[in-house]
Design a protein around this motif. Structure first.
Motif, PDB file in Angstrom:
ATOM      1  N   ARG A  69       0.938  -1.168   0.142  1.00  0.00           N
ATOM      2  CA  ARG A  69      -0.168  -0.032   0.019  1.00  0.00           C
ATOM      3  C   ARG A  69       0.853   1.266   0.116  1.00  0.00           C
ATOM      4  NH1 ARG A  69      -1.978   4.009  -0.535  1.00  0.00           N
ATOM      5  NH2 ARG A  69      -4.256   4.907   0.611  1.00  0.00           N
ATOM      6  N   MET A  70       1.920   1.150   0.900  1.00  0.00           N
ATOM      7  CA  MET A  70       2.760   2.493   0.723  1.00  0.00           C
ATOM      8  C   MET A  70       3.404   2.635  -0.557  1.00  0.00           C
ATOM      9  SD  MET A  70       6.404   2.479   2.967  1.00  0.00           S
ATOM     10  CE  MET A  70       7.114   1.573   1.746  1.00  0.00           C
ATOM     11  N   ASN A  71       3.833   1.712  -1.122  1.00  0.00           N
ATOM     12  CA  ASN A  71       4.513   1.740  -2.468  1.00  0.00           C
ATOM     13  C   ASN A  71       3.430   2.179  -3.572  1.00  0.00           C
ATOM     14  OD1 ASN A  71       7.324   1.175  -1.665  1.00  0.00           O
ATOM     15  ND2 ASN A  71       6.887  -0.989  -1.940  1.00  0.00           N
ATOM     16  N   ALA A  72       2.426   2.008  -3.233  1.00  0.00           N
ATOM     17  CA  ALA A  72       1.526   2.525  -4.352  1.00  0.00           C
ATOM     18  C   ALA A  72       1.118   4.085  -4.172  1.00  0.00           C
ATOM     19  CB  ALA A  72       0.137   1.940  -4.277  1.00  0.00           C
ATOM     20  N   MET A  73       1.502   4.669  -3.138  1.00  0.00           N
ATOM     21  CA  MET A  73       1.156   6.051  -2.799  1.00  0.00           C
ATOM     22  C   MET A  73       1.846   7.110  -4.020  1.00  0.00           C
ATOM     23  SD  MET A  73       1.228   6.014   1.388  1.00  0.00           S
ATOM     24  CE  MET A  73       0.141   7.483   1.525  1.00  0.00           C
ATOM     25  N   ALA A  74       1.359   7.811  -4.464  1.00  0.00           N
ATOM     26  CA  ALA A  74       1.971   8.854  -5.207  1.00  0.00           C
ATOM     27  C   ALA A  74       2.573  10.014  -4.528  1.00  0.00           C
ATOM     28  CB  ALA A  74       0.814   9.276  -6.159  1.00  0.00           C
ATOM     29  N   VAL A  75       3.786  10.244  -4.934  1.00  0.00           N
ATOM     30  CA  VAL A  75       4.590  11.323  -4.136  1.00  0.00           C
ATOM     31  C   VAL A  75       4.801  12.309  -5.326  1.00  0.00           C
ATOM     32  CG1 VAL A  75       6.730  11.830  -3.186  1.00  0.00           C
ATOM     33  CG2 VAL A  75       5.720   9.547  -2.838  1.00  0.00           C
ATOM     34  N   GLY A  76       4.839  13.659  -4.764  1.00  0.00           N
ATOM     35  CA  GLY A  76       4.992  14.829  -5.509  1.00  0.00           C
ATOM     36  C   GLY A  76       4.363  16.247  -5.176  1.00  0.00           C
ATOM     37  N   SER A  77       4.018  16.966  -6.045  1.00  0.00           N
ATOM     38  CA  SER A  77       3.556  18.175  -5.632  1.00  0.00           C
ATOM     39  C   SER A  77       1.972  18.332  -5.197  1.00  0.00           C
ATOM     40  CB  SER A  77       3.398  19.351  -6.946  1.00  0.00           C
ATOM     41  OG  SER A  77       2.542  20.509  -6.744  1.00  0.00           O
ATOM     42  N   GLY A  78       1.563  18.947  -3.927  1.00  0.00           N
ATOM     43  CA  GLY A  78       0.606  18.684  -3.378  1.00  0.00           C
ATOM     44  C   GLY A  78      -0.556  19.408  -4.367  1.00  0.00           C
ATOM     45  N   PHE A  79      -0.216  19.940  -5.365  1.00  0.00           N
ATOM     46  CA  PHE A  79      -1.393  20.533  -6.019  1.00  0.00           C
ATOM     47  C   PHE A  79      -1.909  19.760  -7.151  1.00  0.00           C
ATOM     48  CE2 PHE A  79       0.792  24.587  -4.951  1.00  0.00           C
ATOM     49  CZ  PHE A  79      -0.279  25.391  -4.641  1.00  0.00           C
ATOM     50  N   ASP A  80      -1.112  18.532  -7.261  1.00  0.00           N
ATOM     51  CA  ASP A  80      -1.721  17.200  -7.932  1.00  0.00           C
ATOM     52  C   ASP A  80      -2.576  16.479  -7.141  1.00  0.00           C
ATOM     53  OD1 ASP A  80      -2.098  14.967  -9.659  1.00  0.00           O
ATOM     54  OD2 ASP A  80      -0.191  15.070 -10.276  1.00  0.00           O
ATOM     55  N   ALA A 126      -3.658  13.859  -7.485  1.00  0.00           N
ATOM     56  CA  ALA A 126      -3.586  12.151  -7.160  1.00  0.00           C
ATOM     57  C   ALA A 126      -2.494  12.176  -6.180  1.00  0.00           C
ATOM     58  CB  ALA A 126      -2.961  11.961  -8.509  1.00  0.00           C
ATOM     59  N   ASN A 127      -1.844  13.044  -5.805  1.00  0.00           N
ATOM     60  CA  ASN A 127      -0.544  12.693  -4.844  1.00  0.00           C
ATOM     61  C   ASN A 127      -0.972  12.590  -3.382  1.00  0.00           C
ATOM     62  OD1 ASN A 127       1.435  12.833  -6.847  1.00  0.00           O
ATOM     63  ND2 ASN A 127       1.712  15.085  -6.740  1.00  0.00           N
ATOM     64  N   GLU A 128      -0.364  11.623  -2.481  1.00  0.00           N
ATOM     65  CA  GLU A 128      -0.716  11.514  -1.213  1.00  0.00           C
ATOM     66  C   GLU A 128       0.427  11.758  -0.345  1.00  0.00           C
ATOM     67  OE1 GLU A 128      -2.933   7.558  -0.433  1.00  0.00           O
ATOM     68  OE2 GLU A 128      -1.905   7.257  -2.448  1.00  0.00           O
ATOM     69  N   ILE A 129       1.463  11.949  -0.796  1.00  0.00           N
ATOM     70  CA  ILE A 129       2.520  12.604  -0.227  1.00  0.00           C
ATOM     71  C   ILE A 129       3.413  13.635  -0.711  1.00  0.00           C
ATOM     72  CG2 ILE A 129       5.169  11.757   0.558  1.00  0.00           C
ATOM     73  CD1 ILE A 129       3.128   9.908   2.034  1.00  0.00           C
ATOM     74  N   GLY A 130       3.497  14.777   0.006  1.00  0.00           N
ATOM     75  CA  GLY A 130       4.056  16.036  -0.412  1.00  0.00           C
ATOM     76  C   GLY A 130       5.453  16.081  -0.290  1.00  0.00           C
ATOM     77  N   PRO A 131       5.900  17.385  -0.275  1.00  0.00           N
ATOM     78  CA  PRO A 131       7.280  17.338   0.306  1.00  0.00           C
ATOM     79  C   PRO A 131       7.787  17.406   1.798  1.00  0.00           C
ATOM     80  CG  PRO A 131       6.530  19.500  -0.416  1.00  0.00           C
ATOM     81  CD  PRO A 131       5.657  18.252  -0.664  1.00  0.00           C
ATOM     82  N   LEU A 132       8.610  17.185   2.155  1.00  0.00           N
ATOM     83  CA  LEU A 132       9.134  17.432   3.343  1.00  0.00           C
ATOM     84  C   LEU A 132       9.516  19.135   3.517  1.00  0.00           C
ATOM     85  CD1 LEU A 132      11.315  14.512   4.868  1.00  0.00           C
ATOM     86  CD2 LEU A 132       8.878  14.867   4.596  1.00  0.00           C
ATOM     87  N   ILE A 133       9.529  19.492   4.827  1.00  0.00           N
ATOM     88  CA  ILE A 133       9.473  21.232   4.947  1.00  0.00           C
ATOM     89  C   ILE A 133      10.921  21.730   4.322  1.00  0.00           C
ATOM     90  CG2 ILE A 133      10.503  20.944   7.032  1.00  0.00           C
ATOM     91  CD1 ILE A 133       7.671  23.332   5.690  1.00  0.00           C
ATOM     92  N   HIS A 134      12.111  21.104   4.349  1.00  0.00           N
ATOM     93  CA  HIS A 134      13.156  21.470   4.104  1.00  0.00           C
ATOM     94  C   HIS A 134      14.192  20.400   3.911  1.00  0.00           C
ATOM     95  CE1 HIS A 134      13.907  21.320   8.109  1.00  0.00           C
ATOM     96  NE2 HIS A 134      13.407  22.543   8.314  1.00  0.00           N
ATOM     97  N   GLY A 158      11.854  15.557  -6.368  1.00  0.00           N
ATOM     98  CA  GLY A 158      12.568  16.617  -5.903  1.00  0.00           C
ATOM     99  C   GLY A 158      13.441  16.771  -4.860  1.00  0.00           C
ATOM    100  N   ALA A 159      14.215  17.679  -4.451  1.00  0.00           N
ATOM    101  CA  ALA A 159      15.106  17.565  -3.547  1.00  0.00           C
ATOM    102  C   ALA A 159      14.656  17.486  -1.991  1.00  0.00           C
ATOM    103  CB  ALA A 159      16.328  18.792  -3.562  1.00  0.00           C
ATOM    104  N   HIS A 160      13.398  18.155  -1.981  1.00  0.00           N
ATOM    105  CA  HIS A 160      12.761  18.004  -0.619  1.00  0.00           C
ATOM    106  C   HIS A 160      11.778  16.905  -0.329  1.00  0.00           C
ATOM    107  CE1 HIS A 160      13.520  22.676   0.179  1.00  0.00           C
ATOM    108  NE2 HIS A 160      14.693  22.057  -0.097  1.00  0.00           N
ATOM    109  N   PHE A 161      11.747  15.943  -1.377  1.00  0.00           N
ATOM    110  CA  PHE A 161      10.876  14.839  -1.237  1.00  0.00           C
ATOM    111  C   PHE A 161      11.627  13.707  -0.609  1.00  0.00           C
ATOM    112  CE2 PHE A 161       8.672  17.526  -4.288  1.00  0.00           C
ATOM    113  CZ  PHE A 161       7.485  17.442  -4.206  1.00  0.00           C
ATOM    114  N   PHE A 162      10.861  12.853   0.222  1.00  0.00           N
ATOM    115  CA  PHE A 162      11.552  11.602   0.505  1.00  0.00           C
ATOM    116  C   PHE A 162      10.447  10.505   0.434  1.00  0.00           C
ATOM    117  CE2 PHE A 162      12.819   8.363   3.514  1.00  0.00           C
ATOM    118  CZ  PHE A 162      14.191   8.452   3.468  1.00  0.00           C
ATOM    119  N   MET A 163      10.928   9.494  -0.225  1.00  0.00           N
ATOM    120  CA  MET A 163       9.951   8.300  -0.682  1.00  0.00           C
ATOM    121  C   MET A 163       9.660   7.633   0.482  1.00  0.00           C
ATOM    122  SD  MET A 163       9.731   8.999  -3.824  1.00  0.00           S
ATOM    123  CE  MET A 163       8.870   7.663  -4.595  1.00  0.00           C
ATOM    124  N   PRO A 164       8.625   7.053   0.725  1.00  0.00           N
ATOM    125  CA  PRO A 164       8.164   6.491   2.004  1.00  0.00           C
ATOM    126  C   PRO A 164       8.596   5.126   2.272  1.00  0.00           C
ATOM    127  CG  PRO A 164       6.356   6.463   0.363  1.00  0.00           C
ATOM    128  CD  PRO A 164       7.372   7.527  -0.194  1.00  0.00           C
TER     129      PRO A 164
END
Length: 483
Positions: free
Chosen positions: A309-320, A322-330, A361-367
């Protein structure tokens, strides 16, 4: 950016006036590291001026009727509801969380304004039976005074309204210092407050460094209450700094929440709940599940299904949407998450998840799952504030209760089981201020939110939320016996 542009203010808000400064601080979009704008980095004199303003306003606001205070809060609530989408988009732009979560936070933040508008009329005193029939005894509850409010970046609107609504309802005035990463959310709230005439010193927003602000307000005897949400080390320092002026202090500090899955839990249901408990706000949540304990009889199936389930989560901009995981703060948050994973891998954990080179992106971390974690690993004791999920097996109830309690923190905890006797045992044995049973949805304006041990002091929300901003005054009225 569209309608949210209208809510961006690049000035502090003091006494109903928008204030600039001599120095400025950039605010960036965590998803792109692009500059959003700037806010003033206010100096000592301006911080003192904000306290002057709040102190001058206190006498007027204290004497405002509870009904009028309630009406202002309700008007503020209605303004937030009308601007829900713009506020949510601003939050995603500044904080990074997916739009669905941002909309949920706007609703959550507004709910505190409504709740405490209703509670403003319920700060009741008591009548005390007297042994002398000619003497009247009782209590009244009065506002403490000026309240300094320091809030974090992970919930940049809700942490403000949860505190400020209670303080204003009680009759206190407020000076808010938002996180440097997310000042525009606070200033948008100020713009809406201005529209409902909370513009005469009742609600002030100061943009400056946390250290400068805390040093000024902690030393100021006119500031009678301090409310802080943030890390335990900073909370300890604020307690020390507030000691000389003996302030009323409320704190919601760090967490290390255990999530315990017993053998009778429904696997499909609990995996979805555990994913939500771990990955909301990209794991940057003080009540996020920080350690997952799963009964050995279902451990491997749980790890497999959770990881899938975790690996199916889309990671990216919060404006999309479809994405469930956004960036970390810095970038520092990303580096910490990576160091936790490396430490666990070096000490024998199984690391499960997508490669970090897939991050958008540089501020994203894959779950990532850290399976078979042990007490020697940093993930066991440190709050990750990232999409990092440590999981390990347990064999019996007493063992897992001891493991769950083996931390200085005591904010939130979660239990999944359907055995009534076990539920009662865990509820009493878990050393946490909040216990969620078969659910991870444990918050709301009606909830007494807070922790024990080194996770905080006091409670926010519910009927007790105003207690942090009210003093109890006892009275004894003597009388001359009739002739």
């Amino acid at each position: 950016m569209n309608d949210e542009n209208a809510l961006i203010r690049e000035q502090a808000f003091i006494g109903g006036r928008w204030i600039g400064g001599q120095a400025w601080r950039d605010v960036v979009d965590p998803a792109t590291a692009d500059r959003i704008g700037r806010v003033p980095d206010l100096d000592d004199a301006t911080i003192d001026a904000s306290v002057d303003t709040a102190f001058a306003a206190f006498g007027r606001w204290r004497d405002t009727s509870a009904i009028e205070r309630a009406n202002r809060l309700m008007a503020w609530y209605e303004g937030m509801c009308r601007r829900r989408e713009a506020l949510a988009r601003l939050m995603t732009y500044e904080q990074g969380k997916p739009l669905a979560e941002a909309r949920g936070e706007v609703d959550y933040a507004a709910s505190f304004l409504r709740w405490f508008a209703e509670e403003a009329r319920r700060a009741s005193g008591t009548t005390i039976p007297s042994e002398d029939p000619h003497v009247a005894l009782g209590t009244v509850r009065e506002p403490v005074g000026v309240a300094a409010i320091i809030t974090p970046w992970n919930f940049p609107m809700a942490m403000i309204t949860r505190k400020v609504a209670a303080a204003l309802a009680a009759g206190c005035t407020t000076v808010v210092k938002p996180a440097n990463e997310t000042p525009f959310c606070a200033l948008a709230l100020a713009a809406l407050a201005e529209e409902v005439d909370l513009n005469n010193g009742e609600f002030n927003v100061v943009t400056t460094t946390g250290k400068r602000f805390s040093e000024r307000v902690c030393a100021d005897t006119r500031v009678r209450a301090l409310s802080f949400t943030g890390s335990t080390p900073v909370g300890r320092q604020l307690l020390r700094d507030s000691a000389d002026t003996v302030k009323r202090v409320a704190m919601e500090l760090g967490g290390n929440a255990p999530l315990i899955v017993c053998e009778d839990a429904d696997l499909g249901t609990v995996v979805e709940a555990a994913v939500a408990a771990k990955f909301q706000t990209s794991g940057q949540d003080c009540v996020a599940a920080n350690r997952l304990f799963v009964h050995r009889s279902i451990y491997e199936p749980f790890v497999e299904r959770f990881s899938e389930r975790m690996n199916a989560m889309a990671v990216g901009s919060g404006f999309d949407e479809a994405n469930e995981i956004g960036p970390l703060i810095h970038a520092d948050a990303v580096q910490k998450a990576q160091s936790l994973i490396e430490d666990a891998r070096d000490k024998g954990a199984r690391i499960i998840g997508r490669d970090q080179t897939d991050a958008p992106g540089a501020h994203f971390f894959m779950p990532t799952v850290v399976a078979d974690f042990t007490d020697t690993m940093r993930v066991s004791t440190e709050e990750s504030f990232a999409p990092v999920a440590p999981i390990r097996a347990f064999d019996d109830d007493d063992e897992v209760i001891a493991a769950a309690n083996a931390t200085e923190h005591g904010l939130a905890s979660y239990l999944f089981t359907h055995a009534d006797a076990r539920i009662r045992k865990f509820m009493r044995s878990l050393e946490y201020g909040m216990v969620g049973v078969n659910t991870m949805d444990i918050t709301g304006p009606h909830v007494p939110f807070g922790g024990i041990k080194q996770s905080g002091l006091g409670r926010e929300g519910a009927h007790v939320g105003m207690d942090e901003y009210l003093e109890t005054k006892y009275y004894c009225i003597g009388g001359v016996p009739p002739r």
